[in-house]
Write an enzyme that holds these catalytic residues in place. Structure first.
Site, PDB file in Angstrom:
ATOM      1  CE  LYS A  93       6.960   0.700   5.936  1.00  0.00           C
ATOM      2  NZ  LYS A  93       7.304  -0.295   6.944  1.00  0.00           N
TER       3      LYS A  93
ATOM      4  NE  ARG B  48       5.585  -7.966   1.968  1.00  0.00           N
ATOM      5  CZ  ARG B  48       5.804  -7.026   2.869  1.00  0.00           C
ATOM      6  NH1 ARG B  48       5.186  -7.069   4.014  1.00  0.00           N
ATOM      7  NH2 ARG B  48       6.616  -6.036   2.602  1.00  0.00           N
TER       8      ARG B  48
ATOM      9  CG  ASP C 155      -1.151   8.855   3.621  1.00  0.00           C
ATOM     10  OD1 ASP C 155      -0.554   7.758   3.795  1.00  0.00           O
ATOM     11  OD2 ASP C 155      -1.063   9.809   4.421  1.00  0.00           O
TER      12      ASP C 155
ATOM     13  N   GLY D 186       0.815  -1.216   0.000  1.00  0.00           N
ATOM     14  CA  GLY D 186       0.000   0.000   0.000  1.00  0.00           C
ATOM     15  C   GLY D 186       0.845   1.261   0.000  1.00  0.00           C
TER      16      GLY D 186
ATOM     17  CG  ASP E 200       6.523  -4.725   6.599  1.00  0.00           C
ATOM     18  OD1 ASP E 200       7.396  -4.285   5.812  1.00  0.00           O
ATOM     19  OD2 ASP E 200       5.375  -5.018   6.240  1.00  0.00           O
TER      20      ASP E 200
ATOM     21  CG  ASP F 221       0.247  -8.311   6.606  1.00  0.00           C
ATOM     22  OD1 ASP F 221      -0.249  -8.961   7.551  1.00  0.00           O
ATOM     23  OD2 ASP F 221       0.396  -7.080   6.640  1.00  0.00           O
ATOM     24  CG  ASN F 222       3.806  -7.076   8.810  1.00  0.00           C
ATOM     25  OD1 ASN F 222       3.798  -6.593   7.678  1.00  0.00           O
ATOM     26  ND2 ASN F 222       3.180  -6.510   9.828  1.00  0.00           N
TER      27      ASN F 222
ATOM     28  NE  ARG G   1      10.552  -1.919   3.257  1.00  0.00           N
ATOM     29  CZ  ARG G   1       9.542  -2.550   3.819  1.00  0.00           C
ATOM     30  NH1 ARG G   1       9.479  -2.667   5.130  1.00  0.00           N
ATOM     31  NH2 ARG G   1       8.595  -3.109   3.087  1.00  0.00           N
TER      32      ARG G   1
END
Ligand code: AMP
Ligand code: MG
Length: 520
Positions: free
Chosen positions: A122, A199, A134, A102, A279, A269-270, A192
């Site tokens: 990121k 993941r 956002d 996102g 993350d 997801d992490n 990063r």
């Protein structure tokens, strides 16, 4: 910039045919092409020279406008096509559907010195996966990710890396405490670096959608590119793949337990498919030793991601991955065998890790009990984990009576070491001394070994916050100081003794120090 670019991901995985940047469900595709956002006044505030070398970026280039523009998303390098990946995930134990990058954008892949790296920004703007947010990141969370990922690497813990930390020049609205008081903060972008950002959730999403075709493509791609040693993809290769992911995940978590790192949001997801710490959000470092501690305010009620529960959550997450991979194998047993093995390996590896922290070289029967009773006394008084283990290395065989004095500086309140608690501590030191008599190493040799696994310097929660407060006022010196300090976490650094200290009292309940929200 003369980089050795590769296109493994975009050339071999199915792309989203829709090129619009609208928020949506992206089906039958592993990624979507996106364009990073132009920012108002990009400014690099720190770079990792080590990562520049690893990527083959020449010294001095970090001072050029092109470097600033590329690593803030303001210039897209010729021959590259930035993209965001599609993934799903279980958040706090519940399936959350499509999440995806996102606010992360993969810029390009680089091969240098036979290593493959993905370079990702990121906080560089919206993607089809931004949902209602956002796509941006603020300075405070970016400093935390930048410093901690490099610190973890130098602690010898598998992790994604970071190349640069930059201000975007834009303002970002955040409700840091989720209490209805949003404020503008400085926007920031971290670049990063990792061999891959895949993941567990990258696989789960295709299983959830019963899109077996894309899932197989992705799994085969993962094996060919990141697990080559497992050989040609087949049912047995899939099992070996799962087995290796399980082992890597466990090894990573054992490392976290060793240094007192609490990830804070171990959602699937992490969880990196490569077993890397990924993350960095509301993570924290144990100060007082406490299995029940979590830094994440969102998790305060159930404490799902507390220090002592991280190994269990690793296993729970692996169950979700096993469920996702099952359709490729259609046999449950081999998955179950590996999940069972995780439990027995955990017992073994955890014991080995704790032995090493105590400087025990040989395996002796009563060690579990010795360790359990240590964990009890450590939790019974508020004892700083990092300082305790570092001071314990100074223990001299035959001097159990000096034990408490030796670790005195690790206690947060001196009342903690009187009365029955003092007796419990003394009993423990007597047992430890008795146990050490079986060991062959001299006091000096044992100390050297212990200091190699018990760090002297970690990124204490309040240290990151001090660097954040300064940076918000335009002063980046502390970022550099901590960055350099944490390059040698196991070494004595006499000039940096001030960072070998307990958390100051003002930081006990301060936001950012002991309480962190997911708002970032
Ligand atoms: P996290 O808990 O930080 O791992 O984030 C969970 C999901 O939310 C991921 O899909 C992120 O990409 C997404 N996300 C978090 N913050 C933002 C943001 N500011 N804008 C867009 N997506 C975000
Ligand atoms: Mg995430």
């Amino acid at each position: 910039m003369n980089l050795n670019l590769k296109h493994t991901y975009i050339d071999n995985l199915p792309a989203d045919a829709n090129l619009e940047n609208t928020r949506r469900q992206v089906k039958n595709a592993c990624f979507s092409f996106v364009s990073p956002k132009q920012t108002k006044k990009p400014e690099i505030i720190h770079v990792s020279h080590e990562m520049m070398h690893a990527l083959g970026i020449d010294d001095g280039l970090n001072k050029t406008p092109q470097f600033t523009n590329v690593f803030t998303g303001n210039e897209v390098l010729e021959g590259t096509k930035p993209f965001a990946m599609c993934y799903g995930g279980h958040q706090f134990g519940h399936w959350a559907g499509q999440l995806g990058d996102g606010r992360a954008i993969n810029l390009f892949e680089i091969e240098h010195e036979s290593k493959q790296w993905m370079v990702q920004l990121k906080g560089a703007g919206e993607t089809p996966y931004s949902r209602s947010a956002d796509g941006l990141a603020v300075l405070r969370s970016s400093i935390r990710e930048y410093l901690c990922s490099e610190a973890m690497h130098h602690l010898g813990i598998p992790t994604t890396r970071a190349l640069s930390l930059a201000l975007s020049g834009d303002e970002v609205l955040r409700d840091m405490l989720y209490d209805g008081n949003p404020e503008y903060e400085k926007g920031a972008i971290v670049s990063r670096i990792s061999p891959s950002f895949l993941r567990f959730g990258s696989y789960e999403i295709f299983a959830a959608r019963q899109d077996l075709k894309t899932m197989k493509t992705l799994v085969d791609f993962t094996i060919k590119n990141h697990f080559q040693h497992l050989g040609t993809p087949s049912k047995s290769t899939y099992i070996n793949f799962f087995s290796e992911v399980a082992q890597r995940t466990l090894d990573m978590i054992i490392h976290w337990q060793r240094v007192g790192f609490v990830h804070g949001v171990m959602n699937t997801d992490n969880m990196s498919i490569l077993g890397l710490t990924i993350d960095y959000g509301p993570y924290g470092w144990l100060e007082g030793f406490d299995f029940g501690w979590t830094p994440n305010t969102t998790d305060r009620e159930h404490k799902r991601y507390r220090y002592g529960n991280q190994p269990n959550i690793g296993l729970w997450n692996l169950y979700q991955l096993a469920n996702a991979l099952y359709p490729l194998v259609e046999e449950a047993e081999p998955f179950e065998t590996n999940l069972e093995r995780y439990k027995t390996d955990f017992e073994k590896k955890s014991l080995g890790m704790m032995r090493s922290k105590l400087g025990l070289q040989i395996e002796s029967e009563g060690d579990e009990k010795l360790i359990e009773s240590l964990e009890e006394v450590l939790s019974g008084s508020e004892t700083d984990m990092t300082i305790f283990f570092r001071l314990l290395a100074n223990f001299k065989k035959g001097n159990a009576k000096d034990g408490i004095k030796l670790i005195h500086d690790a206690f947060y309140t001196s009342e903690d070491i009187t009365g029955t608690l003092a007796q419990e501590w003394q009993d423990w030191f007597d047992r430890y001394d008795f146990r050490l008599a079986k060991e062959k190493l001299s006091d000096e040799e044992r100390k050297a070994k212990m200091n190699g696994v018990n760090p002297k310097y970690v990124l204490r929660n309040y240290m990151a916050q001090l660097a954040i407060d300064d940076a918000n006022n335009g002063n980046y010196e502390l970022i550099d100081e901590l960055f350099n300090l944490l390059k040698q976490p196991y070494s004595e650094q006499p000039e940096n003794e001030k960072w070998f200290a307990k958390r100051p009292e003002w930081a006990r309940d301060k936001v950012g120090c002991s309480m962190l929200s997911c708002s970032s």
